[in-house]
Write a protein that holds these residues in place. Structure first.
Motif, mmCIF file in Angstrom:
data_model
loop_
_atom_site.group_PDB
_atom_site.id
_atom_site.type_symbol
_atom_site.label_atom_id
_atom_site.label_comp_id
_atom_site.label_asym_id
_atom_site.label_seq_id
_atom_site.Cartn_x
_atom_site.Cartn_y
_atom_site.Cartn_z
ATOM 1 N N LYS A 71 0.858 -1.194 0.000
ATOM 2 C CA LYS A 71 0.000 0.000 0.000
ATOM 3 C C LYS A 71 0.889 1.236 0.000
ATOM 4 C CE LYS A 71 -3.843 0.952 2.039
ATOM 5 N NZ LYS A 71 -4.700 1.068 0.840
ATOM 6 N N THR A 72 0.556 2.198 -0.856
ATOM 7 C CA THR A 72 1.441 3.367 -0.975
ATOM 8 C C THR A 72 0.866 4.621 -0.330
ATOM 9 O OG1 THR A 72 0.505 3.872 -3.136
ATOM 10 C CG2 THR A 72 2.483 2.518 -3.104
ATOM 11 N N LEU B 28 10.857 9.746 -3.803
ATOM 12 C CA LEU B 28 10.480 8.388 -4.202
ATOM 13 C C LEU B 28 9.037 8.351 -4.708
ATOM 14 C CD1 LEU B 28 12.158 6.288 -1.368
ATOM 15 C CD2 LEU B 28 12.776 6.299 -3.783
ATOM 16 N N ARG B 29 8.219 9.258 -4.214
ATOM 17 C CA ARG B 29 6.826 9.325 -4.655
ATOM 18 C C ARG B 29 6.640 10.215 -5.869
ATOM 19 N NH1 ARG B 29 3.192 7.464 -0.840
ATOM 20 N NH2 ARG B 29 4.261 6.585 0.959
ATOM 21 N N GLU C 221 14.335 -2.679 6.855
ATOM 22 C CA GLU C 221 13.447 -1.521 7.018
ATOM 23 C C GLU C 221 13.461 -0.617 5.792
ATOM 24 O OE1 GLU C 221 15.475 -2.561 9.427
ATOM 25 O OE2 GLU C 221 14.018 -3.150 10.948
ATOM 26 N N LEU C 222 14.680 -0.370 5.257
ATOM 27 C CA LEU C 222 14.758 0.495 4.078
ATOM 28 C C LEU C 222 14.047 -0.133 2.889
ATOM 29 C CD1 LEU C 222 18.281 2.184 4.007
ATOM 30 C CD2 LEU C 222 16.047 3.270 3.871
ATOM 31 N N LEU D 233 11.457 -2.188 3.005
ATOM 32 C CA LEU D 233 10.019 -2.028 3.229
ATOM 33 C C LEU D 233 9.599 -0.577 2.998
ATOM 34 C CD1 LEU D 233 9.764 -4.167 6.473
ATOM 35 C CD2 LEU D 233 8.899 -4.792 4.217
ATOM 36 N N PHE D 234 10.464 0.348 3.428
ATOM 37 C CA PHE D 234 10.147 1.773 3.278
ATOM 38 C C PHE D 234 9.983 2.147 1.808
ATOM 39 C CE2 PHE D 234 12.189 6.015 2.578
ATOM 40 C CZ PHE D 234 11.089 6.776 2.928
ATOM 41 N N TYR D 235 10.967 1.775 0.965
ATOM 42 C CA TYR D 235 10.827 2.213 -0.426
ATOM 43 C C TYR D 235 9.694 1.472 -1.130
ATOM 44 C CZ TYR D 235 13.583 -1.593 -2.675
ATOM 45 O OH TYR D 235 14.037 -2.792 -3.135
ATOM 46 N N GLN D 236 9.421 0.231 -0.693
ATOM 47 C CA GLN D 236 8.279 -0.474 -1.287
ATOM 48 C C GLN D 236 6.972 0.262 -0.985
ATOM 49 O OE1 GLN D 236 8.665 -4.417 0.293
ATOM 50 N NE2 GLN D 236 9.922 -5.123 -1.425
ATOM 51 N N SER D 237 6.890 0.845 0.207
ATOM 52 C CA SER D 237 5.651 1.514 0.595
ATOM 53 C C SER D 237 5.482 2.869 -0.094
ATOM 54 C CB SER D 237 5.592 1.708 2.110
ATOM 55 O OG SER D 237 6.419 2.786 2.484
ATOM 56 N N THR D 238 6.520 3.321 -0.828
ATOM 57 C CA THR D 238 6.365 4.575 -1.565
ATOM 58 C C THR D 238 5.901 4.328 -2.997
ATOM 59 O OG1 THR D 238 8.627 4.572 -2.388
ATOM 60 C CG2 THR D 238 8.242 5.653 -0.272
ATOM 61 N N GLY D 239 5.969 3.071 -3.433
ATOM 62 C CA GLY D 239 5.557 2.742 -4.794
ATOM 63 C C GLY D 239 6.527 3.213 -5.865
ATOM 64 N N ALA D 240 7.770 3.558 -5.460
ATOM 65 C CA ALA D 240 8.750 4.042 -6.439
ATOM 66 C C ALA D 240 9.183 2.912 -7.376
ATOM 67 C CB ALA D 240 9.958 4.617 -5.718
ATOM 68 N N LYS E 28 14.309 3.957 -10.007
ATOM 69 C CA LYS E 28 14.442 5.096 -9.106
ATOM 70 C C LYS E 28 15.020 4.661 -7.759
ATOM 71 C CE LYS E 28 11.656 9.128 -8.526
ATOM 72 N NZ LYS E 28 10.271 9.581 -8.686
ATOM 73 N N THR E 29 14.516 3.555 -7.214
ATOM 74 C CA THR E 29 15.051 3.102 -5.927
ATOM 75 C C THR E 29 16.495 2.668 -6.078
ATOM 76 O OG1 THR E 29 14.015 0.976 -6.367
ATOM 77 C CG2 THR E 29 12.925 2.407 -4.803
ATOM 78 N N ILE F 76 18.497 4.822 -3.549
ATOM 79 C CA ILE F 76 18.761 4.086 -2.312
ATOM 80 C C ILE F 76 19.794 2.976 -2.475
ATOM 81 C CG2 ILE F 76 17.750 2.601 -0.534
ATOM 82 C CD1 ILE F 76 15.348 4.291 -0.503
#
Ligand SMILES: Nc1ncnc2c1ncn2[C@@H]1O[C@H](COP(=O)(O)OP(=O)(O)O)[C@@H](O)[C@H]1O
Ligand SMILES: [Mg+2]
Lengths: 255, 259
Positions: free
Chosen positions: A76-77, A104-105, B151-152, B154-161, B165-166, B170
């Protein structure tokens, strides 16, 4: 009426055969818009596992997670997420780390300069915008991570023991930050913790999880006025909530 | 300039040590009656070496070309394969164990074979340099690109990038410190590889020079050659270290040493 977040018969088993670990569930949880819900349970009961499944960052073994009746399939974003270990990168300044979320967004950084300043100011970090994470104390790092997680103004906030590694005084301070943000913007918050006092102080509702494999023991609505400052924490009602939860976990032999 | 003076000043102990070392060397030759065909004095090395200066400079250039060319090719190949293996589960199960097992064999043992296959020219030397540089680079790159914190991720996955780009915002910057461990290791290997390749078969270069003059009982000239080789090695390593400082100034371990 349908709830905002519906977790239905959700279960997770890691591994296969001899290495199988039944980490969580099955459990059903419903959360309304704007609630501050704490997930409270002993270490290893599957709280993180539950949160990752809610965020769509981990596939479930069975059951489902829905947001506004829409099934969660991938990450989920539209959420803000924080972990026990922060997600600050060492090669960017505090400000650069907040901008990382926006970059990133694919958001335009120019539109956010004022918001970045304001959110830093709200946690007293405005003078540290150009510092690198390793120049900050643990508490300051976690406050910076808080800004990073909230800068895009998410309506859903998932917090997995974000205060877990901090000392008692710093925890108290950042709890107040969370409460302030929640009272102003009214996002829906799922807060994972193993601190009973923390759960009672912050949440409108506490969900008690049994030892692994985590199932729901009971839910307790916390009927106390906000803001929950020192005065509220000293009230008999507050102490009664804490005691009754302690008794539940005492029964399981975890405290 | 001010910085330079400060640097000299802060390094005075080291300078004193080197001065003492060379003085001891210089005066122990007559003191212990060491024959000059065994060990020449530093003053004699400078004197005889400067007579051969043109040759030494030219040969330094030859060895430098082999070293730098081989290093750059190894860098490109090592990073390329490292990234490919990190992001492909098929390559991780095939190529990766293959590289790990080759890593165990001393690559320099292939040198005589390459000379016999490809002759005395530039190419076999470059190949040998590539061979001794490639493995530390590729293995450290794989380690680097696989050690991003949970954690990083999971973090970038949650931004939908996007993955691209990641990668650039990153994964790549996070991997650089560990990559440089490999780059620096390879920089040390590079001159060693070029020199040994020249020992085995060549008609120019510092390795060639050292083996010829040693055969002619001229240790003074051999030491002059070694001096130039040391300068070359230090330059290559110094350049890589400088790049590290420029590209990842934030890297903590460097900050600690600077303090
Ligand atoms: N990726 C994984 N693979 C195997 N087992 C796991 C994995 N993640 C968590 N577990 C196991 O699942 C259980 C619950 O873990 P977790 O959700 O992290 O607990 P909590 O956050 O409540 O402390 C633990 O026994 C843990 O060892
Ligand atoms: Mg956990």
């Amino acid at each position: 009426m349908k709830n905002f977040i519906e977790v239905t018969e959700l279960k997770k088993v890691f591994g296969k055969g001899k290495d199988e670990v039944h980490a969580f569930g099955p459990a059903t949880i419903n959360i309304n818009t704007g609630e501050f819900v704490s997930i409270l349970g002993p270490s290893g009961c599957g709280k993180s596992t539950l949160m990752l499944m809610v965020a769509g960052l981990l596939d479930s073994t069975s059951g489902k997670v829905e947001f506004e009746s829409k099934l969660v399939k991938g990450p989920k974003t539209d959420i803000g997420i924080m972990f026990q270990d922060n997600t600050l990168v060492p090669w960017r300044t505090v400000k650069g780390n907040i901008e990382l979320q926006l970059e990133l967004r694919g958001f335009n950084l120019k539109d956010y300069q004022e918001q970045i300043y304001n959110i830093l100011k709200s946690v007293n970090l405005e003078d540290f915008a150009e510092r690198f994470p390793n120049e900050l104390s643990g508490g300051m790092q976690q406050r910076a991570a808080f800004c990073q997680a909230m800068i895009h103004d998410p309506k859903i906030i998932l917090l997995d023991e974000p205060l877990g590694k901090l000392d008692a005084m710093t925890r108290e301070k950042i709890r107040a930050d969370f409460q302030k943000l929640w009272m102003v913007k009214k996002p829906t918050v799922i807060f994972v913790t193993h601190s009973i006092e923390e759960a009672v102080q912050l949440s409108s509702r506490v969900i008690l999880i049994t030892p692994r494999p985590g199932k729901i023991d009971r839910e307790i609505k916390i009927d106390l006025p906000y803001p929950r400052d020192l005065k509220v924490k000293r009230s008999t009602k507050f102490i009664e909530y804490v005691n009754s939860i302690q008794e539940v976990f005492h029964k399981y032999g975890v405290i | 300039m001010k910085k330079f003076i400060k640097w000299i000043f802060s390094g005075w102990m080291l300078i004193l040590f080197f001065a003492g070392f060379f003085l001891f060397w210089e005066y122990s030759i007559p003191l212990f009656d060491i024959p000059r065909y065994i060990l020449p004095a530093p003053s004699e090395i400078v004197l005889k070496g400067s007579a051969d200066l043109d040759k030494l400079i030219y040969y330094t250039g030859v060895t430098a070309l082999e070293t730098v060319l081989g290093y750059i090719i190894a860098l490109i190949l090592g990073l390329g394969f490292g990234i490919a293996i990190s992001f492909s589960s098929i390559l991780r199960r095939t190529l990766y164990p293959f590289f790990v097992s080759i890593e165990m064999t001393p690559k320099i043992a292939f040198a005589p074979l390459f000379i016999s296959w490809f002759g005395f020219g530039l190419m076999p030397k470059v190949i040998i340099v590539v061979l001794v540089c490639f493995f530390p680079i590729v293995l450290n790159a794989i380690l680097a690109f696989n050690s991003l914190s949970n954690e990083l991720t999971l973090f970038y996955q949650s931004t939908g990038a996007s993955r691209l780009k990641t990668f650039f915002t990153i994964r790549l910057p996070a991997a650089l410190p560990q990559c440089f461990v490999g780059f620096k290791y390879a920089a040390i290997n590079a001159t060693v590889g070029a020199t040994i390749a020249e020992f085995i078969g060549s008609d120019k270069g510092l390795g060639f020079y050292i083996s010829i003059v040693t055969g002619n009982m001229r240790p003074d000239l051999a030491f002059a050659g070694i001096f130039f080789l040391t300068c070359l090695g230090l330059s290559v390593f110094g350049f890589v270290t400088m790049m590290e400082k420029i590209l990842i100034p934030w890297h903590i371990s460097m900050k600690r040493i600077n303090k």
